[in-house]
Motif scaffolding. Structure first.
Motif, mmCIF file in Angstrom:
data_model
loop_
_atom_site.group_PDB
_atom_site.id
_atom_site.type_symbol
_atom_site.label_atom_id
_atom_site.label_comp_id
_atom_site.label_asym_id
_atom_site.label_seq_id
_atom_site.Cartn_x
_atom_site.Cartn_y
_atom_site.Cartn_z
ATOM 1 N N LEU A 13 0.794 -1.223 0.000
ATOM 2 C CA LEU A 13 0.000 0.000 0.000
ATOM 3 C C LEU A 13 0.828 1.275 0.000
ATOM 4 C CD1 LEU A 13 -2.776 -1.073 2.505
ATOM 5 C CD2 LEU A 13 -2.900 -1.025 0.007
ATOM 6 N N ARG A 14 2.094 1.173 0.291
ATOM 7 C CA ARG A 14 2.968 2.337 0.343
ATOM 8 C C ARG A 14 3.114 2.926 -1.065
ATOM 9 N NH1 ARG A 14 7.661 0.654 3.230
ATOM 10 N NH2 ARG A 14 6.455 1.262 5.030
ATOM 11 N N PRO A 15 2.976 4.240 -1.197
ATOM 12 C CA PRO A 15 3.126 4.860 -2.517
ATOM 13 C C PRO A 15 4.519 4.608 -3.098
ATOM 14 C CG PRO A 15 2.337 6.446 -0.899
ATOM 15 C CD PRO A 15 2.687 5.195 -0.164
ATOM 16 N N LYS A 16 4.556 4.370 -4.367
ATOM 17 C CA LYS A 16 5.823 4.126 -5.056
ATOM 18 C C LYS A 16 6.471 5.431 -5.519
ATOM 19 C CE LYS A 16 5.159 -0.496 -5.515
ATOM 20 N NZ LYS A 16 4.572 -0.750 -4.227
ATOM 21 N N THR A 17 5.628 6.445 -5.730
ATOM 22 C CA THR A 17 6.121 7.723 -6.218
ATOM 23 C C THR A 17 5.642 8.832 -5.287
ATOM 24 O OG1 THR A 17 5.890 6.912 -8.480
ATOM 25 C CG2 THR A 17 6.103 9.297 -8.195
ATOM 26 N N THR A 18 6.524 9.747 -4.987
ATOM 27 C CA THR A 18 6.172 10.893 -4.181
ATOM 28 C C THR A 18 5.987 12.081 -5.116
ATOM 29 O OG1 THR A 18 7.491 10.056 -2.348
ATOM 30 C CG2 THR A 18 6.901 12.394 -2.297
ATOM 31 N N VAL A 19 4.864 12.765 -4.942
ATOM 32 C CA VAL A 19 4.590 13.939 -5.760
ATOM 33 C C VAL A 19 4.361 15.133 -4.850
ATOM 34 C CG1 VAL A 19 3.583 12.611 -7.646
ATOM 35 C CG2 VAL A 19 2.116 13.475 -5.833
ATOM 36 N N SER A 20 4.469 16.321 -5.420
ATOM 37 C CA SER A 20 4.166 17.526 -4.643
ATOM 38 C C SER A 20 3.452 18.520 -5.538
ATOM 39 C CB SER A 20 5.457 18.134 -4.084
ATOM 40 O OG SER A 20 6.272 18.570 -5.144
ATOM 41 N N ALA A 21 2.690 19.367 -4.900
ATOM 42 C CA ALA A 21 1.962 20.416 -5.609
ATOM 43 C C ALA A 21 1.946 21.646 -4.725
ATOM 44 C CB ALA A 21 0.546 19.958 -5.916
ATOM 45 N N HIS A 22 1.787 22.813 -5.349
ATOM 46 C CA HIS A 22 1.769 24.037 -4.552
ATOM 47 C C HIS A 22 0.417 24.271 -3.888
ATOM 48 C CE1 HIS A 22 0.181 25.577 -8.363
ATOM 49 N NE2 HIS A 22 -0.470 26.424 -7.608
ATOM 50 N N CYS A 23 -0.580 23.469 -4.221
ATOM 51 C CA CYS A 23 -1.888 23.610 -3.583
ATOM 52 C C CYS A 23 -2.506 22.232 -3.387
ATOM 53 C CB CYS A 23 -2.800 24.522 -4.399
ATOM 54 S SG CYS A 23 -2.952 24.068 -6.129
ATOM 55 N N ASP A 24 -3.634 22.184 -2.701
ATOM 56 C CA ASP A 24 -4.254 20.912 -2.345
ATOM 57 C C ASP A 24 -4.791 20.136 -3.538
ATOM 58 O OD1 ASP A 24 -3.705 21.450 0.271
ATOM 59 O OD2 ASP A 24 -5.681 22.250 0.711
ATOM 60 N N LEU A 25 -5.305 20.861 -4.518
ATOM 61 C CA LEU A 25 -5.864 20.254 -5.726
ATOM 62 C C LEU A 25 -5.233 20.926 -6.934
ATOM 63 C CD1 LEU A 25 -9.631 20.119 -4.755
ATOM 64 C CD2 LEU A 25 -8.107 18.176 -5.000
ATOM 65 N N PRO A 26 -5.424 20.362 -8.098
ATOM 66 C CA PRO A 26 -4.874 21.026 -9.284
ATOM 67 C C PRO A 26 -5.369 22.464 -9.383
ATOM 68 C CG PRO A 26 -5.648 18.836 -9.834
ATOM 69 C CD PRO A 26 -6.062 19.099 -8.416
ATOM 70 N N CYS A 27 -4.532 23.295 -9.944
ATOM 71 C CA CYS A 27 -4.852 24.724 -10.059
ATOM 72 C C CYS A 27 -6.224 24.948 -10.674
ATOM 73 C CB CYS A 27 -3.805 25.427 -10.903
ATOM 74 S SG CYS A 27 -2.242 25.568 -10.038
ATOM 75 N N GLY A 28 -6.809 26.034 -10.263
ATOM 76 C CA GLY A 28 -8.108 26.401 -10.794
ATOM 77 C C GLY A 28 -9.207 26.372 -9.753
ATOM 78 N N VAL A 29 -8.937 25.813 -8.583
ATOM 79 C CA VAL A 29 -9.974 25.748 -7.556
ATOM 80 C C VAL A 29 -9.914 26.932 -6.598
ATOM 81 C CG1 VAL A 29 -10.165 23.238 -7.672
ATOM 82 C CG2 VAL A 29 -8.635 24.275 -6.006
ATOM 83 N N TYR A 30 -8.826 27.680 -6.611
ATOM 84 C CA TYR A 30 -8.682 28.833 -5.730
ATOM 85 C C TYR A 30 -8.824 30.105 -6.554
ATOM 86 C CZ TYR A 30 -6.671 25.379 -2.588
ATOM 87 O OH TYR A 30 -6.477 24.292 -1.801
ATOM 88 N N ASP A 31 -9.503 31.094 -5.990
ATOM 89 C CA ASP A 31 -9.657 32.357 -6.694
ATOM 90 C C ASP A 31 -10.163 33.414 -5.710
ATOM 91 O OD1 ASP A 31 -10.283 34.495 -8.402
ATOM 92 O OD2 ASP A 31 -10.913 33.136 -10.000
ATOM 93 N N PRO A 32 -9.466 34.541 -5.595
ATOM 94 C CA PRO A 32 -9.924 35.609 -4.710
ATOM 95 C C PRO A 32 -11.259 36.220 -5.139
ATOM 96 C CG PRO A 32 -7.653 35.971 -5.387
ATOM 97 C CD PRO A 32 -8.173 34.821 -6.199
ATOM 98 N N ALA A 33 -11.720 35.898 -6.332
ATOM 99 C CA ALA A 33 -12.992 36.443 -6.817
ATOM 100 C C ALA A 33 -14.137 36.089 -5.877
ATOM 101 C CB ALA A 33 -13.280 35.945 -8.226
ATOM 102 N N GLN A 34 -14.066 34.925 -5.248
ATOM 103 C CA GLN A 34 -15.125 34.526 -4.320
ATOM 104 C C GLN A 34 -15.218 35.507 -3.156
ATOM 105 O OE1 GLN A 34 -13.239 30.682 -4.021
ATOM 106 N NE2 GLN A 34 -15.133 29.695 -4.686
ATOM 107 N N ALA A 35 -14.081 35.874 -2.588
ATOM 108 C CA ALA A 35 -14.060 36.842 -1.485
ATOM 109 C C ALA A 35 -14.512 38.210 -1.980
ATOM 110 C CB ALA A 35 -12.670 36.927 -0.873
ATOM 111 N N ARG A 36 -14.073 38.602 -3.179
ATOM 112 C CA ARG A 36 -14.437 39.906 -3.733
ATOM 113 C C ARG A 36 -15.943 40.018 -3.953
ATOM 114 N NH1 ARG A 36 -15.837 41.006 -8.432
ATOM 115 N NH2 ARG A 36 -14.795 39.233 -9.392
ATOM 116 N N ILE A 37 -16.546 38.980 -4.514
ATOM 117 C CA ILE A 37 -17.993 39.007 -4.776
ATOM 118 C C ILE A 37 -18.775 39.159 -3.473
ATOM 119 C CG2 ILE A 37 -19.942 37.594 -5.552
ATOM 120 C CD1 ILE A 37 -17.940 36.512 -7.737
ATOM 121 N N GLU A 38 -18.375 38.418 -2.450
ATOM 122 C CA GLU A 38 -19.062 38.542 -1.153
ATOM 123 C C GLU A 38 -18.840 39.929 -0.559
ATOM 124 O OE1 GLU A 38 -21.252 36.544 -0.339
ATOM 125 O OE2 GLU A 38 -20.726 34.648 -1.275
ATOM 126 N N ALA A 39 -17.624 40.471 -0.696
ATOM 127 C CA ALA A 39 -17.338 41.810 -0.169
ATOM 128 C C ALA A 39 -18.125 42.879 -0.928
ATOM 129 C CB ALA A 39 -15.840 42.085 -0.224
#
Length: 133
Positions: free
Chosen positions: A6-32
């Motif tokens: 069960l141990r992963p054979k390959t180690t990967v890293s990313a700068h965010c939790d999911l692939p890019c595109g799920v984060y956007d300050p627009a959500q905060a701006r719209i609410e503000a």
């Protein structure tokens, strides 16, 4: 043996939790923007029932602003971003406080909403610069 299978054979890293595109300050701006509009409508209306509803909705929207900012602050931005943009922690701190009880959540001050939108705009600029990298 099962652990080895069960141990992963390959180690990967990313700068965010999911692939890019799920984060956007627009959500905060719209609410503000909603918060600012509610403050303006509140000031223009004397009906106590309308005003009570406006306060309740504005407080909910202010909380959503904080939550959207927290996700960006804690999940999207990483140490290299904070090194390149040393003002980023301060911007997030100021923005979340402006969305909190000392700012838009606790008052009907249009100026506080405008200040909040200004901080979100600064965060947005940095966000999109990091997306280009």
């Amino acid at each position: 043996m099962l652990v080895n299978l069960l141990r992963p054979k390959t180690t990967v890293s990313a700068h965010c939790d999911l692939p890019c595109g799920v984060y956007d300050p627009a959500q905060a701006r719209i609410e503000a923007e909603s918060v600012k509009a509610i403050c303006e409508k509140y000031a223009a209306n004397e009906d106590p029932v309308f005003r009570a509803r406006a306060i309740s909705i504005k407080e909910q929207r202010s909380q959503l602003v904080k939550e959207h900012l927290w996700v960006l602050w804690t999940d999207y931005f990483k140490p290299p971003h904070f090194e390149k943009y040393p003002q980023l922690h301060q911007l997030f701190n100021e923005a979340t406080k402006l969305a909190g009880a000392g700012g838009t959540k606790g008052s009907m001050d249009v100026k506080a909403a405008e200040d909040l939108l200004s901080r979100i705009a600064e965060i947005d600029k940095i966000f999109w610069e990091t997306k280009q990298a």
